[in-house]
Design a protein around this motif. Structure first.
Motif: not given
Length: 394
Positions: A144-147, A180, A182, A192, A196, A199-200, A219, A231
């Motif tokens: 979970d990179t931010g979703l 992950s 988006f 974000s 993300q 984070s990924f 991703l 990405s």
């Protein structure tokens, strides 16, 4: 009313009330365009939700025939249905990512389905199934990179990675993917996106420092496939774009990305009649005719997937002319105010299509209903038969 210069798509099958035509040649062309756009990374054809309403098995077979060797599903049942239809692991890997406790882990292992794991509970259930069946699992660890939806939170990631790598060392699983999803790749410049990406990269670096050697790192969804080359990693996962619709309509339409919409939805006029001014139309009389006019009855409704929010707004094309839904969309039918025009009963009503003939598109319907084109195409129900054209797989 908007008038086009042409008369619409190919004729409905004789006797059909309504029909969704699925252009498999357009599907193949879209996949080719996406592969050309991304270059090196592999492409996963996402066929969840019955291939966004287009028919999962037919679209998956077409994708495989076009050289795609990854298929994406949400539920285990979707993944198992592809295997049951004869799409074997020698033809395509199938990833399934939406698991719940007591899911069909054993069946998925025996069917060589790749399994996404977002938490220790899922890994524990999977390992129990591996021990019972003797079939090692192919696992994609999801961060979970931010979703804030599925996926493992950063503070739990070290424990999940460590547990998965211990199981790998025991020969129970192979960690073949790190991935992950988006939250806002369809909003260029959204803060974000970079958060993300960072984070990924951190989650991936930690897993690799810990000893993971994933086959694929992935991703990118449809908007990221089109707009965010940084990405792309080893694999991109186009969903909506595969079906020829733009996930970023404010940036560009399908043609701007070399895509063609795959689905057209057509019905047949069931009744045409003249009514006086002041006549109420459909439930609640939320539309009243402004003067003497003609009304046309279209025999599809919200049970077929026509949004109720299309009441008084949804566009259709009849005989090259645009009309709007008049009054409430009912379960099985809706009405259009023809403004005095007198098309024949049985004439085709094009709800949406590629737009190449001036007809409304799924994007037009999404805007009219205050929703996304994703919802418009995926909600077309089972009462509407699919007619496949341009296929190469069979």
């Amino acid at each position: 009313m908007t008038t086009a210069n042409t008369t619409g798509p190919a004729a409905l099958t004789r006797g059909a009330r309504a029909e969704a035509t699925v252009d498999l040649a357009a599907l193949r062309d879209n996949l080719a365009a996406l592969r050309a756009r991304t270059g090196g990374p592999a492409v996963m054809a996402v066929v969840k939700a019955d291939a966004y309403g287009h028919g999962a098995v037919r679209c998956a077979r077409e994708a495989v025939a076009a050289g795609i060797d990854w298929l994406g599903t949400a539920t285990p049942e979707e993944a198992l249905a592809l295997r049951a239809a004869g799409i074997g692991p020698d033809q395509a890997r199938v990833l399934c990512w939406l698991w719940t406790p007591d899911g069909p882990w054993r069946q998925a292992l025996r069917a060589a389905v790749d399994i996404s794991v977002s938490g220790l509970w899922a890994l524990d259930e999977l390992l129990a199934a591996v021990r019972e069946t003797g079939v090692p699992g192919r696992v994609h660890l999801k961060a979970d990179t931010g979703l804030g939806r599925n996926g493992c939170q950063p503070h739990d990631w070290p424990d999940l990675v460590a547990a998965a790598l211990r199981a790998q060392a025991e020969g129970l699983i192979e960690v073949v993917g790190i991935w992950s999803h988006f939250a806002a790749a369809d909003e260029p410049g959204h803060p974000s996106i970079q958060a993300q990406l960072d984070s990924f990269a951190e989650a991936l670096a930690f897993a690799e420092r810990s000893g993971a050697r994933p086959e694929v790192r992935h991703l990118a969804n449809s908007p990221a496939t089109l707009l965010l080359p940084q990405s792309h990693y080893d694999l991109v996962r186009p969903g909506l774009a595969m079906y020829g619709l733009s996930p970023v309509p404010d940036v560009g339409g399908p043609a701007d990305f070399g895509l063609r919409p795959v689905m057209s939805l057509t019905a047949r006029l069931a009744l045409v009649k003249t009514v006086p001014g002041g006549h109420g139309v459909s439930y609640g009389h939320h539309y009243t005719t402004p003067g003497p006019t003609t009304l046309g009855l279209v025999p599809v409704g919200y049970a077929d997937g026509v949004p109720r929010h299309a009441s008084n707004t949804g566009p259709v094309q009849i005989g090259g002319t645009w009309y709007r839904v008049a009054g409430r969309v009912a379960m099985d039918q809706f009405v259009v105010d023809l403004g005095g025009d007198l098309p024949e009963v049985g004439e085709e009503v094009l709800l949406f299509g590629p737009g190449e003939r001036g007809e409304p598109t799924a994007e037009d319907w999404g805007r009219a209903c205050g929703t996304l084109s994703y919802e418009i195409i995926t909600r077309i129900g089972g009462r509407v038969p699919r007619r496949y054209v341009g296929g190469a797989a069979e």
